[in-house]
Write a protein that holds these residues in place. Structure first.
Motif, PDB file in Angstrom:
ATOM      1  N   ARG A 154       0.838  -1.207   0.000  1.00 47.63           N
ATOM      2  CA  ARG A 154       0.000   0.000   0.000  1.00 47.63           C
ATOM      3  C   ARG A 154       0.877   1.263   0.000  1.00 47.63           C
ATOM      4  N   SER A 155       1.961   1.237   0.758  1.00 44.68           N
ATOM      5  CA  SER A 155       2.895   2.377   0.732  1.00 44.68           C
ATOM      6  C   SER A 155       3.469   2.541  -0.669  1.00 44.68           C
ATOM      7  N   PHE A 156       3.809   1.408  -1.253  1.00 48.27           N
ATOM      8  CA  PHE A 156       4.376   1.439  -2.604  1.00 48.27           C
ATOM      9  C   PHE A 156       3.400   2.077  -3.588  1.00 48.27           C
ATOM     10  N   ILE A 157       2.146   1.632  -3.552  1.00 52.59           N
ATOM     11  CA  ILE A 157       1.133   2.156  -4.482  1.00 52.59           C
ATOM     12  C   ILE A 157       0.942   3.659  -4.242  1.00 52.59           C
ATOM     13  N   THR A 158       0.897   4.043  -2.968  1.00 53.56           N
ATOM     14  CA  THR A 158       0.689   5.451  -2.630  1.00 53.56           C
ATOM     15  C   THR A 158       1.828   6.320  -3.157  1.00 53.56           C
ATOM     16  N   SER A 159       3.018   5.749  -3.260  1.00 53.06           N
ATOM     17  CA  SER A 159       4.177   6.534  -3.707  1.00 53.06           C
ATOM     18  C   SER A 159       4.173   6.756  -5.228  1.00 53.06           C
ATOM     19  N   LEU A 160       3.266   6.090  -5.937  1.00 52.23           N
ATOM     20  CA  LEU A 160       3.300   6.159  -7.403  1.00 52.23           C
ATOM     21  C   LEU A 160       2.590   7.409  -7.934  1.00 52.23           C
ATOM     22  N   SER A 161       3.016   7.863  -9.108  1.00 51.90           N
ATOM     23  CA  SER A 161       2.320   8.961  -9.781  1.00 51.90           C
ATOM     24  C   SER A 161       1.041   8.403 -10.428  1.00 51.90           C
ATOM     25  N   ILE A 162       0.189   9.306 -10.902  1.00 50.17           N
ATOM     26  CA  ILE A 162      -1.059   8.860 -11.549  1.00 50.17           C
ATOM     27  C   ILE A 162      -0.738   7.989 -12.765  1.00 50.17           C
ATOM     28  N   LYS A 216      -2.720  -6.213  -7.351  1.00 52.56           N
ATOM     29  CA  LYS A 216      -4.100  -5.837  -7.693  1.00 52.56           C
ATOM     30  C   LYS A 216      -4.871  -5.452  -6.434  1.00 52.56           C
ATOM     31  N   ARG A 217      -4.729  -6.276  -5.409  1.00 50.00           N
ATOM     32  CA  ARG A 217      -5.417  -6.046  -4.139  1.00 50.00           C
ATOM     33  C   ARG A 217      -5.001  -4.708  -3.526  1.00 50.00           C
ATOM     34  N   ALA A 218      -3.693  -4.447  -3.549  1.00 53.10           N
ATOM     35  CA  ALA A 218      -3.187  -3.202  -2.944  1.00 53.10           C
ATOM     36  C   ALA A 218      -3.697  -1.976  -3.704  1.00 53.10           C
ATOM     37  N   ILE A 219      -3.814  -2.101  -5.025  1.00 58.15           N
ATOM     38  CA  ILE A 219      -4.330  -0.965  -5.819  1.00 58.15           C
ATOM     39  C   ILE A 219      -5.765  -0.657  -5.381  1.00 58.15           C
ATOM     40  N   VAL A 220      -6.546  -1.694  -5.236  1.00 59.54           N
ATOM     41  CA  VAL A 220      -7.949  -1.517  -4.841  1.00 59.54           C
ATOM     42  C   VAL A 220      -8.053  -0.867  -3.454  1.00 59.54           C
ATOM     43  N   GLN A 221      -7.107  -1.226  -2.569  1.00 59.97           N
ATOM     44  CA  GLN A 221      -7.177  -0.739  -1.182  1.00 59.97           C
ATOM     45  C   GLN A 221      -6.697   0.708  -1.034  1.00 59.97           C
ATOM     46  N   CYS A 222      -6.069   1.253  -2.078  1.00 61.36           N
ATOM     47  CA  CYS A 222      -5.507   2.613  -1.928  1.00 61.36           C
ATOM     48  C   CYS A 222      -6.368   3.668  -2.608  1.00 61.36           C
TER      49      CYS A 222
END
Ligand SMILES: Nc1ncnc2c1ncn2[C@@H]1O[C@H](COP(=O)(O)OP(=O)(O)OP(=O)(O)O)[C@@H](O)[C@H]1O
Ligand SMILES: [Mg+2]
Length: 337
Positions: free
Chosen positions: A247-255, A331-337
């Motif tokens: 989740r931290s990883f996904i949050t760190s990504l640009s759009i 996939k799961r982490a993307i959905v959760q963020c």
């Protein structure tokens, strides 16, 4: 040849299954010796350690003195009658934590030199497991160079040496690949036939083979994890999300990166583009993806290469998810963020 017994899920023990071609390749190494250290990389849990341990049996059959070391877990197997060598390896594993790991890695090389130089053993093998995590990625190249030195400076009249190292660390491949000191060969998860053989060893109740295959993509460690969670794939997926802080990883990504990641869930080859390389590298660093996968020519691979492309399993031509479960975790982490 005796097939070794391996600890599997829970208290379950299995017999080394399949990997027929990989075993033949070790027989070939045993007959000819390895001219360069063979560095084997592949998805985590695909069976590198199991194969190295089974290889000891092969090498024994060919009359080799063989040393296997796993510095990360401070373990070794020494197949030799030189007691002094065994004693020194054993002593090294007993050293203070943090010292033992590095010491075992370097000592193994010294011991092999002595087996050749002092003890005059004609056939010697050294199998090194996950050493780069212990000595540090930046020193991976130097360690491989010292393995190469073993091969290159054999005394006159010497017969054969086999040098193999295995790693699941994507980054070490880059560090090692910069030098011409080794032959780097990938290994993949088990083939469907091989996986079937392993699956037959798992007692009932268990889901149909086809379901287990789709979840694991032939990765025996994911299979063990599914068994340990009573076939609750959500649990296995969530543990990867938590363990890798996805989740931290996904949050760190640009759009943009987030969009690219969603595309990669459908087809990992979409990452193989100039502007997406930084994202691809991050996924390699997180050990979720294998990049720059070689052509599926048998001689480039240990055991059988993966399919050319199989999007159901997350395998592209150039880039692949380590297993379908790794892909599901993202996939799961993307959905959760
Ligand atoms: N051919 C095989 N037959 C039976 N069991 C296997 C086989 N290959 C692997 N296993 C089992 O599957 C699990 C994972 O395998 P192993 O630890 O060898 O993978 P690995 O690639 O070394 O993993 P890591 O990347 O974590 O080091 C282990 O419990 C191992 O005993
Ligand atoms: Mg291993």
């Amino acid at each position: 040849m005796r097939r070794i017994k391996l600890p599997f899920a829970g208290g379950l023990e299995v017999e080394f299954a399949d990997r027929g071609r990989a075993i033949k390749q070790v027989e070939d190494f045993a007959e000819k010796g390895t001219r360069y250290p063979i560095i084997v990389f592949g998805p985590e849990g695909c069976g590198k350690t199991a194969w190295l341990k089974q290889s000891i049996e092969v090498l024994r059959k060919y009359g080799y003195d063989a040393i296997y070391i796993d510095p990360l877990h401070k373990k070794f197997i020494a197949y030799t009658d030189v007691e002094d060598a065994v004693k020194r390896l054993a002593n090294a594993t007993a050293e203070v934590i943090g010292v033992a790991e590095v010491k075992l890695a370097t000592l193994a090389i010294d011991v092999v030199k002595e087996l050749i130089g002092i003890w005059r053993r004609k056939y010697v093998a050294i199998l090194v497991d996950e050493v780069f995590q212990v000595i540090g990625i930046e020193k991976a190249g130097m360690y491989v160079k010292s393995l190469l030195n073993l091969v290159e400076y054999l005394p006159e009249g010497y017969e054969k040496i086999v040098v193999i190292a295995a790693t699941s660390e994507g980054l070490s491949r880059i560090e090692i690949g910069r030098h011409r000191w080794s032959e780097i060969m990938p290994i993949w998860n088990m083939t469907s036939e091989g996986f079937k053989e392993l699956y037959a060893e798992i007692p009932n109740p268990k889901p149909p083979l086809e379901d287990a295959w789709k979840m694991t993509g032939g990765n025996p460690d994911i299979l063990a994890k599914l068994i340990n969670s009573n076939w609750n794939s959500n649990e296995v997926i969530e543990k990867i999300v938590e363990g890798r802080k996805l989740r931290s990883f996904i949050t760190s990504l640009s759009i943009h990166e987030r969009k690219w990641l969603l595309e990669a869930v459908e087809d990992p080859d979409t990452l193989f583009m100039r502007e997406r390389m930084p994202l691809l590298n991050k996924l390699v660093e997180l050990n979720l993806i294998v990049d720059d996968i070689p052509e599926r020519k048998q001689y480039l691979w240990i055991d059988e290469p993966p399919p050319e492309r199989n999007l159901e399993l997350g395998i592209g031509k150039h880039v692949a998810w380590q297993t379908p479960i790794h892909r599901e975790a993202v996939k799961r982490a993307i959905v959760q963020c």
